[in-house]
Design a protein around this motif. Sequence first.
Motif, mmCIF file in Angstrom:
data_model
loop_
_atom_site.group_PDB
_atom_site.id
_atom_site.type_symbol
_atom_site.label_atom_id
_atom_site.label_comp_id
_atom_site.label_asym_id
_atom_site.label_seq_id
_atom_site.Cartn_x
_atom_site.Cartn_y
_atom_site.Cartn_z
ATOM 1 N N SER A 193 -77.027 -8.237 5.228
ATOM 2 C CA SER A 193 -75.693 -7.444 5.771
ATOM 3 C C SER A 193 -74.689 -7.478 4.722
ATOM 4 N N SER A 194 -73.957 -6.353 4.927
ATOM 5 C CA SER A 194 -72.749 -6.568 3.803
ATOM 6 C C SER A 194 -71.556 -6.692 4.772
ATOM 7 N N LYS A 195 -71.780 -7.113 6.030
ATOM 8 C CA LYS A 195 -70.773 -7.422 7.005
ATOM 9 C C LYS A 195 -70.524 -8.937 7.370
ATOM 10 N N HIS A 196 -71.081 -9.934 6.684
ATOM 11 C CA HIS A 196 -70.991 -11.318 6.852
ATOM 12 C C HIS A 196 -69.762 -11.741 6.988
ATOM 13 N N GLN A 197 -69.186 -12.457 7.889
ATOM 14 C CA GLN A 197 -68.048 -13.022 7.983
ATOM 15 C C GLN A 197 -67.619 -14.355 8.071
ATOM 16 N N ILE A 198 -66.776 -15.106 7.400
ATOM 17 C CA ILE A 198 -66.349 -16.370 7.518
ATOM 18 C C ILE A 198 -65.139 -16.511 8.081
ATOM 19 N N LEU A 199 -64.981 -17.618 8.650
ATOM 20 C CA LEU A 199 -63.649 -17.984 9.291
ATOM 21 C C LEU A 199 -62.629 -18.920 8.132
ATOM 22 N N ILE A 200 -61.487 -18.411 8.030
ATOM 23 C CA ILE A 200 -60.678 -19.368 7.090
ATOM 24 C C ILE A 200 -59.779 -20.213 8.369
ATOM 25 N N TYR A 201 -59.445 -21.195 8.341
ATOM 26 C CA TYR A 201 -58.911 -21.952 9.543
ATOM 27 C C TYR A 201 -57.603 -22.790 8.980
ATOM 28 N N MET A 202 -56.741 -23.202 9.685
ATOM 29 C CA MET A 202 -55.479 -24.010 9.530
ATOM 30 C C MET A 202 -55.974 -25.563 9.575
ATOM 31 N N SER A 203 -56.721 -25.842 10.547
ATOM 32 C CA SER A 203 -57.249 -27.444 10.735
ATOM 33 C C SER A 203 -58.211 -27.392 11.657
ATOM 34 N N LEU A 204 -58.856 -28.818 11.286
ATOM 35 C CA LEU A 204 -59.772 -29.138 12.536
ATOM 36 C C LEU A 204 -59.350 -30.165 13.211
ATOM 37 N N LEU A 205 -59.507 -30.011 14.641
ATOM 38 C CA LEU A 205 -58.746 -31.005 15.517
ATOM 39 C C LEU A 205 -60.160 -31.755 16.376
ATOM 40 N N GLU A 206 -59.966 -32.812 16.395
ATOM 41 C CA GLU A 206 -61.025 -33.576 17.333
ATOM 42 C C GLU A 206 -60.479 -34.160 18.229
ATOM 43 N N THR A 207 -60.900 -33.624 19.532
ATOM 44 C CA THR A 207 -60.204 -34.310 20.933
ATOM 45 C C THR A 207 -61.725 -34.770 21.632
ATOM 46 N N THR A 208 -61.962 -34.157 22.521
ATOM 47 C CA THR A 208 -63.516 -34.582 22.985
ATOM 48 C C THR A 208 -64.551 -34.021 22.109
ATOM 49 N N LYS A 209 -64.319 -32.799 21.498
ATOM 50 C CA LYS A 209 -65.226 -32.172 20.470
ATOM 51 C C LYS A 209 -64.361 -31.764 19.154
ATOM 52 N N ALA A 210 -65.049 -31.330 18.121
ATOM 53 C CA ALA A 210 -64.361 -31.219 17.245
ATOM 54 C C ALA A 210 -63.902 -29.624 17.186
ATOM 55 N N TYR A 211 -62.655 -28.904 17.045
ATOM 56 C CA TYR A 211 -62.435 -27.567 17.303
ATOM 57 C C TYR A 211 -61.801 -26.936 15.859
ATOM 58 N N ILE A 212 -62.128 -25.804 15.618
ATOM 59 C CA ILE A 212 -61.393 -24.902 14.561
ATOM 60 C C ILE A 212 -59.936 -24.627 15.276
ATOM 61 N N MET A 213 -59.176 -24.782 14.533
ATOM 62 C CA MET A 213 -57.728 -24.296 15.133
ATOM 63 C C MET A 213 -57.204 -23.285 14.354
ATOM 64 N N ASN A 214 -56.612 -22.252 14.847
ATOM 65 C CA ASN A 214 -55.816 -21.171 14.292
ATOM 66 C C ASN A 214 -56.848 -20.295 13.116
ATOM 67 N N SER A 215 -57.717 -19.605 13.432
ATOM 68 C CA SER A 215 -58.438 -19.071 12.469
ATOM 69 C C SER A 215 -58.505 -17.953 12.493
ATOM 70 N N LEU A 216 -58.916 -17.210 11.276
ATOM 71 C CA LEU A 216 -59.079 -15.695 10.752
ATOM 72 C C LEU A 216 -60.271 -15.464 10.254
ATOM 73 N N ARG A 217 -60.871 -14.185 10.372
ATOM 74 C CA ARG A 217 -61.975 -13.693 9.901
ATOM 75 C C ARG A 217 -61.675 -12.982 8.610
ATOM 76 N N MET A 218 -62.745 -13.362 7.602
ATOM 77 C CA MET A 218 -62.708 -12.855 6.454
ATOM 78 C C MET A 218 -63.960 -12.308 5.931
ATOM 79 N N PRO A 219 -64.074 -11.416 5.155
ATOM 80 C CA PRO A 219 -65.438 -10.857 4.409
ATOM 81 C C PRO A 219 -66.013 -11.828 3.621
ATOM 82 N N GLY A 220 -67.104 -12.552 3.992
ATOM 83 C CA GLY A 220 -68.038 -13.561 3.530
ATOM 84 C C GLY A 220 -68.018 -13.723 2.016
ATOM 85 N N ALA A 221 -68.818 -12.838 1.444
ATOM 86 C CA ALA A 221 -69.127 -13.066 -0.129
ATOM 87 C C ALA A 221 -67.608 -12.894 -1.047
ATOM 88 N N GLN A 222 -66.891 -11.893 -0.502
ATOM 89 C CA GLN A 222 -65.931 -11.488 -1.474
ATOM 90 C C GLN A 222 -65.114 -12.760 -1.409
#
Lengths: 1120, 157
Positions: free
Chosen positions: A865-894
């Motif tokens: 696909s030409s529309k793969h997206q990845i997440l850019i995030y502020m931090s990973l926070l682990e409480t009971t699980k590991a969570y992605i905090m404050n994320s933004l989507r971005m075009p993947g390959a680019q």
Amino acid sequence: MYREKRRNPNDENSNSKHQKTSKRPFTFLDYKRILEKVFFNEELVEDINDIWLFVKKFESFTMKKTTTDNSVVANLSYNPLELPEVFDKMHLINLKMYYSDDELASRLPTYDQEEAYEKRPLTKEDISKFRQLVLMYTDFKQKEKFNKLRKLRETQQNLPVYQFKDEIIEAVRHHRVVIIAGDTGCGKSTQIPQYLSNAGFKRIACTQPRRIACISLSKRVAYESLSIHNNDVGYQIRFEKTVNKDTKILFLTEGLLLRQVCGEDLLSQYDVIVLDEIHERHLHGDFLLGVMKCLLHQRSDVKLVLMSATINVELFSKYFSPLAKLIQVPGRLYPIKLEYHPIISEMKVLGKKSERFDPSPFIKIMQMIDKKYPKHERGDVLMFLSGMAEITAVVDAARVYCEKNDTWIILPLHSSMSLGEQDKVFDYAPEGTRKCIVSTNIAETSITIDGIRFVIDSGKVKEMSYDSTSKVQRLKEFWVSKASADQRKGRAGRTGPGVCFRLYSEDEFDAMADYSTPELQKVPLDALLLQMVAMGLPNARLFPFIEPPQPENIENAIESLKQHGALTKEERLTPIGNMLSRLPVDIPLGKMLIMGSLFDQLEPVLSLACVLSVQTPFTNKAYKDSECERARMDLESDHGDPIILLNAFKQWLELKSDGQNTNTRQWCKRRGFEEQRFYEMTKLRRQFKDLLDECGLVKNEEKNMDDMTSAERALRHGELKLLRGMKKTHKEEDSRKRKVLKKDMWEIEDNLDAEDDSVDIRDIDFRMRHNQRQVKQLLKGSTAISYKDLMMLKIILSSGLYPHIAINDEFNSCKTTKEHLFHTEGKPFVSLHPMSYFGNHSDVLQLSESEIIHVPEFKGKNIVSSKHQILIYMSLLETTKAYIMNSLRMPGAQTLLLFSRNICTNRNFSQIICDSWLLLEFPLPEAAENLILKATKLRNTWDNLLKLKLEERSNRRAERQLSIDMVQFMNAEIGYTIKRLLAADQKVMYIGPSGEEITFTGPNPFCSDDWQVYEDDKYGGLRLAPYLTYDCLTGQSLVVYDPWTCPSCNSTIEVTSALEKLQHRQVCDSQTTSGTAEGEACEDVMAKLKPNAKRYDCPDCPGVLYLTPTEMLKHKKSHL
Amino acid sequence: MSVKQEHPLIIKSETKLDIKKSKNNEDSEKTETPDVKAEETKIVKTETEPVVEERPIFVCKNCNLTERYDCFNNRVSFNRNLGTKVDYYLARDPFSPRSKRQFLILGSVCSMCDKDVCVKPECSIFYSKFFCSICARKYISNFPTSIQEKIKTTKRI
Ligand SMILES: [Zn+2]
Ligand SMILES: [Zn+2]
């Protein structure tokens, strides 16, 4: 005198007349206005109302006393002291006024003005009498003030530390390092700097971990040393100082002193350096200790005083041995009874680990207190709990208990509460009630509350730790240390004997660690290490930390700094690293700010950096209450949380700037926002701006109001006056209201309408600090106007946050949104935080059917696909699980090609591995070839422009062009697959070094010619650029290269690799484009993006399109 | 144990050099952006009153009260309305705003024995002249009766 003469006849008349008509006796109070005119200006008395009160009291007193003449003739036959012959009580007064009665009387107005009031005019005798009154008043005031001074000195002398005054001074004179251990309340922070100053030390620097302590201590010490009117005592925190060359005692933050170490000449401006609260073991405090140890070697004249609570004193003493002298100041603590009440829950009995927190043991202790201790015996309760959730549970349960038993006031205390709310814990409970403060460990050392008699300790604390390898922050509940537990206990014995209830067993206490983990072991070290390098301490590994961090944490931090480009491979400071070291913010934020200024997006980036720096304004309610969610709809953005936060901040500012004093408090409540956070954002924004100003990255134009028109100024002046009035009223009301706590306080808290009637003091403060124009400016700076701006913002954000990226798990498409998993480089299988946009809308991140390209000739199970997206995030926070905090989507390959530190490709660019963990595969190698070429061009230009910017030689035009190109690049449509590599894959993917001599000839299309191409000693292949290794992957099928026709020069050439083609084009392009117009070059860029694109004249569309075969098909489809 | 050995950084020359170097960097940056520096000095100037020398110290010989004072005089320069009948150790009133131009009387010199004492009732009495409590008690019979009473009843230190 002329005037007196003129009115004298009238005087007598009216005198008699007055005495006949009025039964009221004469009082000066009837002549306030005149007497004030005659006597007072600001120099004579401090408070005119106060003197009238005095006059009133005096007059009523002398009335009752049936005035007898005070003057008794003394029998002074022999007068060796040469005292006055006649006794007069005025001789007891040592003050005099510099005006004669005549002079004062001459100021009396003419009689006519008085006639209307039916009062007799004042005579010279009255003036003389009143003068005596004034002198008696000032004498009284002098005595009052002197008593105040006397009380102050007595309190100082009663402090435990006073007993050690001489010992401390002697020790500092004779030892290079003096450690003073004493608990809160012994007076060390306020007194020791004064002792040293009075003992003749000229320049004393005292560090504090908290800014607020610098200000309050400086005020207190200035007051005590009677120097509020000069600069003997001052403070300095970032952006604020009250210090000059006369300053003898300076309170400053630890961070600031650290900055001075690198700035000036080895702190030679100080002869004594006092580090306070070193037991808190903050990052900067620990760092300072190390720096001081180094400093002691270089400056034999400097004296170091370390002050700490009585916690782990041996550690400090040993660290500075043999230079250190230790003085222990015993605290003032009353006996505390200790009771262990371990929690025996049913779950524990059953052998299960209890999941839910149970507040009932805390309530049981409250019951016990009710039974055992009579109500009239005062004494409040302080509970220590681990976190917000536990506090809420106990507060709720306790309030239920209170419904039956109306003798308690329950107050939560937590650092995320506003300061105003926190202040309530200092108020008194009404007679017959106890206040019960339910707190985190904030009340352990930072906040001291008087009147606590009972402490209930859960023994738990929630602490953030940091794993530098996976870059995960963990928030976990731990047992506190013995030192903490004892500190908590001690809070019960500050004002009288107390009781400490420990909700754990003695065995559990014995099993606790002795001391808490220092911050140095729990946080990322990146910023600290960068600062060390910038200070000229080149090797952090050798730094004499008091308790060194794990070596791998240092290595990881150095690696991370290299990834961010702050350090070179040789661990030298780069220009951007130098800039980052001057910004006291986290490296990603600092980088964003620098890039923001490069791409002329500073205003919105500033706002973004602020919204990402303060705690989230979203309350728990925000995601639970559907009303809130609905009200918030217009703020949402499917780009991700940072953009939503920016929108929220923007709308809030809009309301603040609409000039109608809209109730923003209500607006926030309806949307589930904590308004305090928005105020914090504006404050932080100003600080960030000042910082950048300091670093020369921005000109701070908002500093003055000079650009206002006079009408605007007048309007603003009026507004300010009004606001000040409102603030004053609020303060007065507040101080009256808050002395005694109300029992039903929390009911009001939840009542929306009740609160709306009261003055919103934060709003007033905000409006006093910002005029309308400034708010508008803020607003403008918090808006991404166009798509281009938004994309640019996202790119800038990514440049700061990279390598914080995450990709979809391949099975997400088969799962429900809530179960979606993501992978980061250091930590696989992480979830999206439930209180985030994608956590609730993760479908946005999945490919839709129409976005999937089916390429029959391309084998492999991964989706093209030409529309793969990845997440850019502020931090990973682990409480009971590991969570992605404050994320933004971005075009993947680019995004990957633009920011990866390490890109490895195969021979024809169809396979690209980014940062050793993500594999991109392109069905159309030519497309990949052009994409990566374009990416490297952008990166090189970016690097160059940044370099120029940091040298203050910015090229505005090129910067603008770069951002246009970048946005265009992000929109490139090229089909590819994206896959996470497992450790096993990584082993077989690379060719590895051949060990043979490599010769590289011809131009380098990926880097400037001064880059020395070499064989990579890890991957093999050619290192064509600092971040790019070509032809080092094994997974390539043998490509047979047909003779190739260059589109620029139309000549057909034999090539053996994609690199050769690019080399030819490099030469070809430089020949053809030199001298062509810009427009053509632009078109060329378009063509380059899609190398296999052919001219296509669509019968349905105007204009000419350049499309690849797949695109052509898709395009045709769109017209069906 | 020598701390030099224990100390892993070879600070003696190298670090010093490095710190100096970074200092020079800073300097050169400062000269490039002169407005930064100008502003700093400006701030200091607006904050400072004309330089005050070290304030002298007054010590009461009776009770050891130790305070810095501004002048020994019967008036202060900043208040032209009010003064004292004899010379006193005067300080700017630390308890009121500067703009109110108030002063605080700390103590004076005993008119009989020349000792510095403070204005605490235990330490001194003023009756037309300033007396330390010791002299006051010594010459008690020479005071008017109401003052004698006063001298008798005050506590001693
Ligand atoms: Zn005295
Ligand atoms: Zn005397």
